[in-house]
Write an enzyme that holds these catalytic residues in place. Structure first.
Site, PDB file in Angstrom:
ATOM      1  N   GLU A  35      16.036   4.008  44.844  1.00  0.00           N
ATOM      2  CA  GLU A  35      15.689   5.427  44.908  1.00  0.00           C
ATOM      3  C   GLU A  35      14.654   5.689  43.826  1.00  0.00           C
ATOM      4  OE1 GLU A  35      17.538   9.897  45.069  1.00  0.00           O
ATOM      5  OE2 GLU A  35      18.275   8.597  43.483  1.00  0.00           O
ATOM      6  N   SER A 248      38.846  -4.378  29.315  1.00  0.00           N
ATOM      7  CA  SER A 248      39.728  -4.968  30.330  1.00  0.00           C
ATOM      8  C   SER A 248      39.052  -5.227  31.684  1.00  0.00           C
ATOM      9  CB  SER A 248      40.967  -4.099  30.523  1.00  0.00           C
ATOM     10  OG  SER A 248      41.692  -4.061  29.324  1.00  0.00           O
ATOM     11  N   THR A 298      46.853   2.688  29.226  1.00  0.00           N
ATOM     12  CA  THR A 298      46.367   2.763  27.851  1.00  0.00           C
ATOM     13  C   THR A 298      46.452   4.194  27.335  1.00  0.00           C
ATOM     14  OG1 THR A 298      44.565   2.078  26.390  1.00  0.00           O
ATOM     15  CG2 THR A 298      43.912   2.940  28.540  1.00  0.00           C
ATOM     16  N   LYS A 302      50.919   5.479  27.370  1.00  0.00           N
ATOM     17  CA  LYS A 302      51.845   4.331  27.299  1.00  0.00           C
ATOM     18  C   LYS A 302      53.319   4.741  27.228  1.00  0.00           C
ATOM     19  CE  LYS A 302      48.908   0.769  25.270  1.00  0.00           C
ATOM     20  NZ  LYS A 302      48.801  -0.243  24.220  1.00  0.00           N
ATOM     21  N   ASP A 338      51.940  -6.523  25.331  1.00  0.00           N
ATOM     22  CA  ASP A 338      51.417  -6.582  23.963  1.00  0.00           C
ATOM     23  C   ASP A 338      52.273  -7.492  23.075  1.00  0.00           C
ATOM     24  OD1 ASP A 338      49.150  -5.061  24.268  1.00  0.00           O
ATOM     25  OD2 ASP A 338      50.120  -3.172  23.732  1.00  0.00           O
TER      26      ASP A 338
END
Ligand code: NAP
Length: 505
Positions: A35, A248, A298, A302, A338
């Site tokens: 474009e 991530s 996140t 949490k 974790d």
């Protein structure tokens, strides 16, 4: 059937014709169509349609010419008559499509446009209106090749109206380009083409965006593998707010790509978690037809996510936080990777049973670290700048708590920093531990991963300690998530390299 439609459209927003010509060349390997935003050009003679020849000769891809009206996001005010003539004539002679706002269709019609090259568009930069269907019906009265509707998503729920419209257009065999702008609308940019949208827009090597929420063609193509996505592609997400800087997607998508798995991992900005669960996640109530297999959770969700789940793994329950959701057989299961991620980098480096450990900080990450260390049989002391604040954490895991300035009183096997101190933009040249204290410690582990080499790690290495950086935890916790969602072990080196590149491009 071979898919011949374009998917990725490189938007060119250069200010000079020369720069635009170079950008057109650069787009060749990254996009399927271009474009060219003429309204961004400062040195262009808009009255002279012939000037397009110089811009578009030898174009490597089909080109849409757009000269946006300033009331719909145009960069400069150009006389209406000149603008429409340039587009209509330009498409007939030099370009493959021109984009004309529906509000100006009647005027453009008098110039007898080539309807097979006409895109009729509608923009709302403030919201996704409730009457999207009516707008679509109104636009369809104007004969054209493609209809474009771009609205602003103020929350992820707004994307549903866009997906519904795409489905309707597909059923009616109408060529529609629909998307929701803004961070909350990213899902439509990423999943739109697999659900019938004519294309999705991307920037060229980090150049100026022409609309909020746009990402680069490179990301669309290589990170999200837009060309491979189908309505059946299993989907994983990261749910939080903000999510746009998360590493991530790079970690997981690189692993899917390396294993040639038909999966995609998408950032999903969510403010109202309850609504998101109802409208996007719960198989019984969700309004989007997608094969959602799970997501990372996140900040700030949490803890809030826990009551919304069917089952919670005991580790996540004890820590009081879920960072991973698995959607399986209609049930929602919560995990916390974790803990595994925090402890895994220490395995093989030291036997944790009986190890003397100091953990600095008492926030969310410290909970995972302390839990993991205690479970492995280590002796833990939490060092905090505010001992009173740290007491609940220490009490819940039966460990000692001590003021920060007492680190270094005795010898230690491991010191772990779980505070953000040392992170880019947060006391990044500061080290909470003195040289003399560091010299009595065997292993120093910093959870901060950006930068990879923190001041603490530099000082620790200078003091003779073995050092471990936060990237190891980031990759290890992601690897366990990957295994939960897919059943496969991910290629660790690929993930690590993707994280490194994302954090230090
Ligand atoms: P959090 O819940 O906000 O906790 C931060 C902790 O650090 C609190 O105890 C806070 O103390 C303390 N703190 C902050 N500034 C301090 C200072 N100047 N001096 C002493 N203590 C200080 O944050 P979090 O979620 O635990 O995350 C902490 C860090 O770990 C972040 O940098 C994050 O990026 C990193 N992390 C890395 C990974 C990984 O995969 N590598 C995973 C999770 C987290 P007060 O309560 O007194 O403010």
């Amino acid at each position: 059937m071979v898919e011949t439609r374009p998917k990725v459209c490189a938007v060119i927003t250069e200010e000079t014709a020369e720069a635009a010509k170079l950008a057109i060349k650069r787009a060749a390997g990254l996009a399927d169509i271009i474009e060219l935003r003429l309204d961004y050009l400062r040195d262009f003679d808009f009255e002279n349609v012939e000037r397009l020849h110089g811009l578009l000769e030898n174009k490597p891809l089909p080109v849409i010419i757009t000269c946006r009206d300033s009331s719909e996001g145009g960069w400069q005010k150009i006389d209406e008559r000149i603008r429409l003539r340039l587009l209509v004539e330009g498409a007939k002679r030099f370009a493959d499509y021109c984009d004309i706002e529906a509000a100006h269709y009647k005027k453009a019609e008098r110039l007898l446009p080539d309807l097979s090259k006409l895109i009729v568009s509608y923009h709302d930069f403030t919201k996704t209106p409730d009457n999207l269907n009516e707008i679509y019906e109104w636009m369809k009265r104007f004969p054209a090749a493609v209809y474009k509707i771009a609205t602003r998503a103020n929350h992820v729920g707004d994307t549903l109206a866009v997906f519904r419209l795409l489905k309707r257009a597909l059923d009616e065999k109408v060529t529609l380009l629909a998307l929701a702008m803004g961070e909350a609308g990213l899902l439509t940019r990423l999943l739109g083409p697999s659900r019938g949208s004519f294309l999705t827009f991307g920037t060229l090597d980090g150049s100026r965006k022409s609309a909020p929420g746009q990402i680069s063609c490179e990301e669309l193509k290589s990170l999200y593998r837009i060309h491979r996505l189908t309505p059946k592609t299993p989907i994983i997400g990261i749910v939080g707010n903000p999510v746009n800087h998360s590493a991530s997607p790079a970690l997981h998508n690189s692993a899917f790509s390396a294993l040639n798995r038909d999966f995609v991992y998408l950032p999903i900005e969510v403010d109202n978690l309850g609504d998101f669960f109802r409208r996007f996640v719960r198989p019984e109530t969700r309004e989007l037809d997608w094969d959602l297999r799970g997501f990372s959770v996140t900040i700030p969700h949490k803890i809030a996510v826990m009551p919304l789940l069917d089952e919670i793994d005991p580790t996540a329950q004890e820590i009081g936080a879920v960072n991973t959701v698995l959607v399986s057989n209609g049930r929602l299961q919560g995990f916390n990777t974790d803990v595994y991620g925090a402890i895994d980098p220490l395995r093989g480096v030291i036997d944790l049973k009986g190890a003397r450990c100091a953990v600095i900080g008492a926030g969310g990450a410290a909970r995972a670290v302390v839990y993991g260390l205690v479970a492995a049989g280590a002796f833990v002391t939490v060092f905090a700048r505010d001992v009173e604040k740290a007491k609940p954490l220490a009490d819940s895991f039966g460990v000692l708590v001590s003021p920060l300035d007492r680190i270094g009183i005795g010898d230690l096997d491991i010191l772990i920093n779980t505070t953000p101190v040392g992170m880019h933009g947060y006391e990044d040249n500061h080290c909470l531990v003195s040289h003399s204290a560091l010299s009595k410690i065997q292993i120093v582990y910093d959870l901060v991963y950006n930068p990879m080499e923190t001041r603490l790690l530099c000082d620790a290495r200078a003091a003779g300690c073995v050092t471990i950086g936060g990237l190891d935890m980031l990759v290890a916790q992601a690897a366990l998530q990957f295994k939960l969602w897919t059943g496969d072990n991910p290629p660790m080196e690929t993930m690590r390299e993707a994280a490194r590149k994302k954090l230090h491009p």
